[in-house]
Design a protein around this motif. Structure first.
Motif, PDB file in Angstrom:
ATOM      1  N   THR A 261       0.811  -1.216   0.000  1.00 43.47           N
ATOM      2  CA  THR A 261       0.000   0.000   0.000  1.00 43.47           C
ATOM      3  C   THR A 261       0.845   1.267   0.000  1.00 43.47           C
ATOM      4  OG1 THR A 261      -1.794  -1.145   1.147  1.00 43.47           O
ATOM      5  CG2 THR A 261      -1.796   1.267   1.236  1.00 43.47           C
ATOM      6  N   ASN A 262       1.847   1.344   0.841  1.00 48.30           N
ATOM      7  CA  ASN A 262       2.649   2.561   0.931  1.00 48.30           C
ATOM      8  C   ASN A 262       3.382   2.856  -0.377  1.00 48.30           C
ATOM      9  OD1 ASN A 262       1.855   2.947   3.576  1.00 48.30           O
ATOM     10  ND2 ASN A 262       3.660   1.964   4.451  1.00 48.30           N
ATOM     11  N   ASP A 263       3.896   1.814  -1.011  1.00 52.19           N
ATOM     12  CA  ASP A 263       4.662   2.006  -2.246  1.00 52.19           C
ATOM     13  C   ASP A 263       3.766   2.447  -3.402  1.00 52.19           C
ATOM     14  OD1 ASP A 263       6.977   1.310  -0.953  1.00 52.19           O
ATOM     15  OD2 ASP A 263       6.950  -0.783  -1.627  1.00 52.19           O
ATOM     16  N   ILE A 264       2.603   1.822  -3.552  1.00 55.35           N
ATOM     17  CA  ILE A 264       1.718   2.203  -4.655  1.00 55.35           C
ATOM     18  C   ILE A 264       1.142   3.597  -4.415  1.00 55.35           C
ATOM     19  CG2 ILE A 264      -0.357   1.097  -3.688  1.00 55.35           C
ATOM     20  CD1 ILE A 264       0.596   1.328  -7.414  1.00 55.35           C
ATOM     21  N   THR A 265       0.871   3.934  -3.148  1.00 57.29           N
ATOM     22  CA  THR A 265       0.374   5.278  -2.831  1.00 57.29           C
ATOM     23  C   THR A 265       1.413   6.331  -3.176  1.00 57.29           C
ATOM     24  OG1 THR A 265      -1.017   4.431  -1.039  1.00 57.29           O
ATOM     25  CG2 THR A 265      -0.492   6.769  -0.990  1.00 57.29           C
ATOM     26  N   LYS A 266       2.672   6.060  -2.845  1.00 54.99           N
ATOM     27  CA  LYS A 266       3.754   6.997  -3.174  1.00 54.99           C
ATOM     28  C   LYS A 266       3.864   7.207  -4.678  1.00 54.99           C
ATOM     29  CE  LYS A 266       8.757   7.677  -2.690  1.00 54.99           C
ATOM     30  NZ  LYS A 266      10.028   7.085  -2.196  1.00 54.99           N
ATOM     31  N   LEU A 267       3.784   6.124  -5.443  1.00 58.09           N
ATOM     32  CA  LEU A 267       3.877   6.225  -6.903  1.00 58.09           C
ATOM     33  C   LEU A 267       2.742   7.077  -7.457  1.00 58.09           C
ATOM     34  CD1 LEU A 267       5.060   5.363  -9.656  1.00 58.09           C
ATOM     35  CD2 LEU A 267       3.578   3.340  -9.544  1.00 58.09           C
ATOM     36  N   LEU A 268       1.528   6.844  -6.987  1.00 63.52           N
ATOM     37  CA  LEU A 268       0.368   7.553  -7.523  1.00 63.52           C
ATOM     38  C   LEU A 268       0.359   9.035  -7.133  1.00 63.52           C
ATOM     39  CD1 LEU A 268      -0.532   4.705  -8.272  1.00 63.52           C
ATOM     40  CD2 LEU A 268      -2.815   5.277  -7.451  1.00 63.52           C
ATOM     41  N   ASN A 269       0.933   9.355  -5.988  1.00 63.15           N
ATOM     42  CA  ASN A 269       0.889  10.733  -5.508  1.00 63.15           C
ATOM     43  C   ASN A 269       2.034  11.592  -6.032  1.00 63.15           C
ATOM     44  OD1 ASN A 269      -1.443  10.302  -4.088  1.00 63.15           O
ATOM     45  ND2 ASN A 269      -0.426   9.894  -2.143  1.00 63.15           N
ATOM     46  N   GLU A 270       3.017  10.977  -6.691  1.00 63.77           N
ATOM     47  CA  GLU A 270       4.143  11.745  -7.222  1.00 63.77           C
ATOM     48  C   GLU A 270       3.703  12.605  -8.404  1.00 63.77           C
ATOM     49  OE1 GLU A 270       6.985   8.780  -8.235  1.00 63.77           O
ATOM     50  OE2 GLU A 270       7.845   8.649  -6.220  1.00 63.77           O
ATOM     51  N   GLY A 271       4.398  13.718  -8.586  1.00 61.62           N
ATOM     52  CA  GLY A 271       4.158  14.565  -9.755  1.00 61.62           C
ATOM     53  C   GLY A 271       2.949  15.468  -9.602  1.00 61.62           C
ATOM     54  N   ASP A 272       2.952  16.551 -10.395  1.00 63.46           N
ATOM     55  CA  ASP A 272       1.870  17.536 -10.349  1.00 63.46           C
ATOM     56  C   ASP A 272       0.971  17.482 -11.575  1.00 63.46           C
ATOM     57  OD1 ASP A 272       2.851  18.568  -7.908  1.00 63.46           O
ATOM     58  OD2 ASP A 272       4.312  19.806  -8.987  1.00 63.46           O
ATOM     59  N   GLU A 273       1.348  16.665 -12.572  1.00 69.10           N
ATOM     60  CA  GLU A 273       0.572  16.633 -13.806  1.00 69.10           C
ATOM     61  C   GLU A 273      -0.792  15.999 -13.569  1.00 69.10           C
ATOM     62  OE1 GLU A 273       3.439  15.111 -13.199  1.00 69.10           O
ATOM     63  OE2 GLU A 273       4.798  15.169 -14.932  1.00 69.10           O
ATOM     64  N   PRO A 274      -1.825  16.504 -14.253  1.00 68.50           N
ATOM     65  CA  PRO A 274      -3.164  15.898 -14.112  1.00 68.50           C
ATOM     66  C   PRO A 274      -3.177  14.432 -14.523  1.00 68.50           C
ATOM     67  CG  PRO A 274      -3.314  18.040 -15.176  1.00 68.50           C
ATOM     68  CD  PRO A 274      -1.858  17.695 -15.113  1.00 68.50           C
ATOM     69  N   THR A 275      -2.418  14.105 -15.582  1.00 66.43           N
ATOM     70  CA  THR A 275      -2.318  12.714 -16.045  1.00 66.43           C
ATOM     71  C   THR A 275      -0.859  12.409 -16.382  1.00 66.43           C
ATOM     72  OG1 THR A 275      -4.565  12.660 -16.952  1.00 66.43           O
ATOM     73  CG2 THR A 275      -3.006  11.053 -17.820  1.00 66.43           C
ATOM     74  N   ARG A 276      -0.402  11.258 -15.916  1.00 67.95           N
ATOM     75  CA  ARG A 276       0.953  10.795 -16.233  1.00 67.95           C
ATOM     76  C   ARG A 276       0.875   9.398 -16.839  1.00 67.95           C
ATOM     77  NH1 ARG A 276       4.764  10.176 -11.678  1.00 67.95           N
ATOM     78  NH2 ARG A 276       2.920   9.658 -10.447  1.00 67.95           N
TER      79      ARG A 276
END
Length: 342
Positions: A261-276
């Motif tokens: 959970t922590n790793d996937i949450t970190k990946l999804l929350n990175e970056g400021d772009e609306p879509t990556r």
């Protein structure tokens, strides 16, 4: 037609064909499918040059070409166009989400299920960040003569419950007393601030009531601690095990990562772009080296509050998957805003 433009069109045609069929693409197939006239010799030369640039690769000596991760990157950034979700599909998605719009957690879980069903890949949705959440309301429900349940409702719409026991008989009068006193102390408090020290201080400040509320306060602390973690809704991870693009070991490693959970949450929350769109090694996560991840952020009341993502093979229909992910993100954000501000 300029050679550079022709090569890009050939790359686009190869990627489109390979995404659609899963078969390496040869020059004859391209000749039949291109919307401009060019000789087979020219196509073969262009394919060789695209291979030298690292955009195509040849799986076997006698086979056609398939896109590399770099080829997919050029395709996503410069060649493909994202087609909007059709009105019919929009209606079906909204109808399914509305059936689960009674609580944020139910809505997010349904969004993950819908996206996984549409794409046939794994889908993940993160809840609004808990570090900005606060106690919106506390309710108490009698469950027995000496037991009750504390119901903690946060500003992000999350609900957490904890049972607690009392040494005295619980009745409506007692619960009303708890309700008034503890909401007065905790309403508006940030979840991360509901610490043991805060609970101890709150108990002391209640004076004579401090003798009867310790167990209720402990229940609220435990509920707040649980609510202070970012949650994810994960659906469809087992589907990855049956995709031909993944080896069983690669699929297993991807599923193992998704369960952290922590790793996937970190990946999804990175970056400021609306879509990556992250392709293969771009994720910088070894377990996802053969996967692509499409992430769209959703806003609640114009504030970025979470993300929706698809995890699948690098050979995926990027245009359609991006369109569905973005539409779900926009719709979830709108519905969550209505739930939390309603």
């Amino acid at each position: 037609m300029q050679p550079a433009i022709r090569k890009l069109k050939i790359l686009e045609a190869i990627v489109d064909s390979y995404i659609g069929t899963g078969e390496p693409v040869g020059s004859k197939t391209l000749c039949d499918g291109l919307d401009f006239n060019v000789s087979s010799a020219t196509i073969r030369n262009d394919m060789s040059e695209l291979s030298e640039l690292g955009l195509l690769t040849q799986p076997h000596t006698s086979s056609g070409r398939v896109p590399t991760n770099l080829g997919y990157r050029i395709y996503v950034d410069k060649l493909m166009s994202v087609k909007p979700v059709s009105p019919k599909e929009q209606g079906a998605i909204k109808a399914s989400l509305l059936l689960h719009s009674d609580a944020p957690e139910h809505l997010l879980s349904e969004a993950a299920q819908i996206l996984s069903d549409i794409t046939r890949y794994a889908a993940v949705v993160t809840s609004p960040p808990a570090d900005r959440a606060y106690v919106k309301r506390i309710k108490f429900v009698q469950t027995g003569n000496h037991t009750a349940m504390a119901v903690l409702i946060t500003s992000t719409g999350m609900v957490r419950t904890r049972l607690f026991r009392c040494d005295f008989v619980v009745n409506d009068e007692v619960l009303s007393l708890f309700d008034n006193a503890l909401n007065d102390k905790l309403q508006g408090t940030m979840l991360v601030d509901v610490t043991p020290a805060f609970i101890q201080s709150a108990a002391i400040s209640l004076g004579e009531l401090s003798m009867i509320v310790p167990n209720a306060l402990i229940a609220i602390h435990d509920a707040a601690k649980d609510a202070a973690t970012t949650n994810i809704a994960l659906e469809g991870q087992s589907k990855l095990l049956f995709l031909p693009e993944f080896s069983f070991e690669s699929a297993r490693q991807t599923v193992d990562f998704l369960n952290r959970t922590n790793d996937i949450t970190k990946l999804l929350n990175e970056g400021d772009e609306p879509t990556r769109v992250l392709i293969g090694e771009e994720t910088k996560i070894p377990e996802l080296s053969e996967a692509s991840v499409i992430i769209s952020k959703y806003n609640v009341s114009d504030v970025c509050s979470g993300a929706i993502a698809v995890i699948g093979p690098t050979r995926m229909n990027y245009s359609k998957t991006i369109a569905n992910t973005e539409y779900l993100a926009d719709t979830v954000g709108t519905m969550l805003s209505g739930i939390l501000n309603g």
